[in-house]
Design an enzyme around this catalytic site. Structure first.
Site, PDB file in Angstrom:
ATOM      1  N   PRO A 191       0.761  -0.929   0.393  1.00 18.73           N
ATOM      2  CG  PRO A 191      -0.770  -1.166   1.616  1.00 18.73           C
ATOM      3  CD  PRO A 191       0.820  -1.783   1.683  1.00 18.73           C
ATOM      4  CD  GLU A 192       2.302   2.976  -4.079  1.00 18.64           C
ATOM      5  OE1 GLU A 192       2.260   4.535  -4.510  1.00 18.64           O
ATOM      6  OE2 GLU A 192       1.990   2.490  -5.545  1.00 18.64           O
TER       7      GLU A 192
END
Length: 273
Positions: free
Chosen positions: A2-3
């Site tokens: 995830p960013e």
DNA sequence: CCTGAAACCTGTCTGC
DNA sequence: TGCAGACAGGTTTCAG
């Protein structure tokens, strides 16, 4: 994995409900378990780490860069999902997931699992979140991130712009997907030297980064393969994972190369080197 | 200071 | 089907 947009989606879901299931806000913890020792990066509670959670209540959920911060007075539990981290909240009725590394059980019987196939994710229990996140740079959706700020930052940097943007100590939250997408939208080749950008390009880059991240959040992040679920941003990729397909702007074929050891997608026409 | 390589891990996909 | 190899939303450490 995830960013920033995916982490933000987790935070909102943990707070108000959503992709992780029921919210955890104001839930009282009855017990905690650590199923993979190395998942615990550090703890101010020492050997009392697991027992410390008993009778504590989650009072807030926030984000800093790609870190999720659970406020559990008087401490804070920080979670970094790295490449394959995931969080699920359920009624505790089913068996623990195969790759659960840490979990908290609540007094009402529900449960929060930190699931992490590749075991890269980490958690910290600390009195002061700053002791963990103090090296992070600014928030790209915050007020400090302006074209003047970026222009000053890149002024004397000989680094390639993509690794520069991925450096969490400069800007906190950008990852491989959103960096490729932002550079494409700004028409900047990922290998360009940071200091070679014009003032106009820097301004455009700031705007596209904010725009791409906001769109990612609006669509609950990007779901790719088996790692993340619930997002829709993958349906709006311009270049990421589109090597060999046509550039949506000019029709040239999107290329894939390696920059700073990361797979990198770009349009050779819209983003000249 | 910058870059690349390797390490940390497991799962998936591709090609032979 | 099997199997080797490449590759994956991240970060850290070390060598040059």
């Amino acid at each position: 994995m995830p960013e920033l947009p995916e982490v933000e989606t987790f935070v909102r879901s943990l707070k108000f409900g959503g992709m992780t299931g029921e919210p955890v806000l104001d839930r009282k913890i009855s017990s905690a378990a650590l199923l993979w020792q190395r998942t615990l990066a550090s703890s101010d509670a020492g050997d009392e780490f697991l027992s410390w959670f008993q009778e504590k209540t989650i009072r807030d959920v926030t984000r800093r860069g790609k870190y999720i911060i659970l406020q559990i007075p008087p401490k804070y539990l920080l979670i970094h999902l790295r490449m394959s981290g995931d969080i699920k909240v359920d009624d505790g009725g089913s068996l623990t997931e195969k790759h659960t590394r840490f979990l908290m059980k609540f007094e009402d019987g529900t449960r929060m699992q930190f699931i992490d196939t590749r075991k890269f994710g980490r958690i910290w229990l600390t009195d002061d979140p700053e002791s963990v996140v103090h090296k992070l740079g600014i928030e790209p959706l915050g007020e400090v991130f302006t074209s003047d700020w970026l222009t000053a930052k890149i002024a004397h940097s000989p680094r390639m712009i993509k690794p520069f943007l991925l450096d969490q100590s400069i800007i906190a939250g950008l990852g491989n997907i959103y960096t490729d997408e932002s550079l494409f939208m700004a028409g900047i080749h990922p290998k360009r030297k940071a200091q070679s950008l014009s003032a106009g390009e820097a301004e455009k880059l700031v705007n596209t980064i904010r725009q791409v991240l906001a769109e990612g959040i609006r669509l609950n992040g990007a779901s790719i393969d088996w790692v993340y679920r619930g997002g829709q941003f993958q349906n709006h990729f311009m270049v990421y994972q589109r090597a060999g397909q046509k550039c949506p702007h000019c029709g040239a074929l999107i290329q894939k190369t390696t920059v700073g050891q990361r797979g990198t997608h770009f349009c050779p026409v819209c983003q000249p080197e």
